[in-house]
Scaffold this active site. Structure first.
Site, PDB file in Angstrom:
ATOM      1  N   GLY A 146       0.754  -1.002   0.052  1.00  0.00           N
ATOM      2  CA  GLY A 146       0.058   0.034   0.083  1.00  0.00           C
ATOM      3  C   GLY A 146       0.940   1.216  -0.004  1.00  0.00           C
ATOM      4  O   GLY A 146       1.782   1.280   0.851  1.00  0.00           O
ATOM      5  N   THR A 152       9.259  -1.912  -7.389  1.00  0.00           N
ATOM      6  CA  THR A 152       7.839  -1.928  -6.913  1.00  0.00           C
ATOM      7  C   THR A 152       7.784  -0.732  -6.087  1.00  0.00           C
ATOM      8  O   THR A 152       7.103   0.213  -5.877  1.00  0.00           O
ATOM      9  CB  THR A 152       7.504  -3.048  -6.380  1.00  0.00           C
ATOM     10  N   ALA A 153       8.704  -0.480  -4.920  1.00  0.00           N
ATOM     11  CA  ALA A 153       8.793   0.521  -4.103  1.00  0.00           C
ATOM     12  C   ALA A 153       9.607   1.546  -4.171  1.00  0.00           C
ATOM     13  O   ALA A 153       9.641   2.327  -3.014  1.00  0.00           O
ATOM     14  CB  ALA A 153       8.660  -0.052  -2.561  1.00  0.00           C
ATOM     15  N   ALA A 154      10.066   1.755  -5.089  1.00  0.00           N
ATOM     16  CA  ALA A 154      11.259   2.730  -5.188  1.00  0.00           C
ATOM     17  C   ALA A 154      10.637   4.164  -5.062  1.00  0.00           C
ATOM     18  O   ALA A 154      11.190   5.162  -4.172  1.00  0.00           O
ATOM     19  CB  ALA A 154      11.846   2.594  -6.623  1.00  0.00           C
ATOM     20  N   GLY A 155       9.508   4.797  -5.548  1.00  0.00           N
ATOM     21  CA  GLY A 155       8.939   5.711  -5.643  1.00  0.00           C
ATOM     22  C   GLY A 155       8.270   5.964  -4.052  1.00  0.00           C
ATOM     23  O   GLY A 155       8.527   7.065  -3.542  1.00  0.00           O
ATOM     24  N   ASP A 156       7.819   5.077  -3.255  1.00  0.00           N
ATOM     25  CA  ASP A 156       7.218   5.265  -2.228  1.00  0.00           C
ATOM     26  C   ASP A 156       8.556   5.198  -1.185  1.00  0.00           C
ATOM     27  O   ASP A 156       8.439   6.179  -0.208  1.00  0.00           O
ATOM     28  CB  ASP A 156       6.577   3.935  -1.773  1.00  0.00           C
TER      29      ASP A 156
END
Length: 306
Positions: free
Chosen positions: A40, A250-254
């Site tokens: 999420g 997958t979570a680089a931006g987050d």
């Protein structure tokens, strides 16, 4: 605990499959692996901020199912204040269906579940959580009216207000921009919001300037391997991305958003905060999964050490 960073957003269980390549429409492929991973965008950013040194509170909703319990326990294990995470009776928790190919590219389908139940009244019920923060962070995986309320309330409270406009499906409400200290889109999101195709530093600057004209105070366009471009009314700065071997983006931006928020809350100036976030995001793509890929503060410090 008074949190320095408050993240308002989604909590999902990620259902992750790795394949040699992404399927064509109507095609069936055999996958190489499957796993469930806490995710999420909101929860990812909260975990990133916490692992990277901030005191963090999460505001969101989970279902009254096994995933909801696991998601809450996962955040508590990360030392994140969950007093404002509401369990929605009779609702399933949010899920994200993720496919990752051999080149680390991914496709994601999100089913909102309980995330769609987060209402402005929930935010009002936990206003003291917002009041104690230095930085407020939002994304777009919860209802837009709730995001709009948080952005406006953040401006009223004179907090640092950050919006990561993801996932984006069209223009933002025009009145939101004036409430934003930092708008942080990637290339696709910058194009969707500005109408400018972003495929170079020059076009990223053009898109960012259009977003400034809409009312945002500062824009940071994240550009993957090209780094990040900071644009304000006074200056434009390109921050090159550290060189790493990518496994899963997958979570680089987050990770970038959470790290940037934590750095600002710790007193770093925005250039230091962006460099810090660039290293954290680069480290995250060297590992598989969403939250499992997010580095710890010591990882970033060790990478950045001379």
């Amino acid at each position: 605990m008074q949190a320095s960073v408050v993240v308002v957003g989604s909590l999902n269980m990620d259902l992750v499959t790795r394949t040699e390549r992404l399927p064509y429409p109507g095609e069936t492929l055999f996958g190489q692996s499957f796993g469930t991973v806490h995710g999420g965008k909101g929860a990812n950013q909260a975990v990133a901020a916490s692992r990277l040194g901030a005191r963090v509170a999460m505001v969101g909703c989970v279902g009254d199912d096994a995933y909801g319990l696991q998601l809450r326990e996962g955040l508590l294990a990360e030392h994140i204040d969950c007093q404002a995470v509401r369990t929605v009776s009779g609702s399933a928790s949010g899920v994200a269906l993720i496919m990752v190919d051999a080149g680390s590219q991914n496709t994601i389908v999100v089913v909102a579940g309980a995330n769609g139940c987060l209402e402005p009244q929930d935010i009002k019920s936990f206003d003291e959580v917002l009041q104690g923060a230095e930085v407020l962070v939002c994304q777009l995986e919860v209802p837009v009216e709730t995001v709009g309320y948080v952005l406006g309330r953040g401006r009223e409270l004179d907090k640092i207000v950050i919006l990561n406009p993801a996932p984006v499906s069209g223009p933002l409400p025009a009145h939101w921009y004036a409430n934003l200290d930092y708008l942080i889109p990637n290339e696709t999101e910058a194009w969707a919001l500005s109408g400018v195709t972003v495929d170079s530093l020059e076009s990223a600057e053009l898109a960012a300037r259009r977003l400034l004209a809409f009312g945002a105070r500062k824009v940071i366009v994240t550009l993957g391997a090209l780094g990040a471009l900071f644009v304000s009314a006074r200056r434009v700065v390109h921050f090159a991305a550290p060189k790493v071997e990518a496994v899963d983006a997958t979570a680089a931006g987050d990770t970038f958003v959470g790290a940037f928020s934590a750095a600002l809350a710790s007193g770093k100036d925005e250039d230091e905060a962006i460099r810090f976030a660039q290293v954290a995001a680069a480290l995250s793509v060297t590992r598989a999964g969403a939250q499992p890929s997010i580095p710890l503060l010591r990882d970033v410090q060790d990478f950045a050490a001379p």
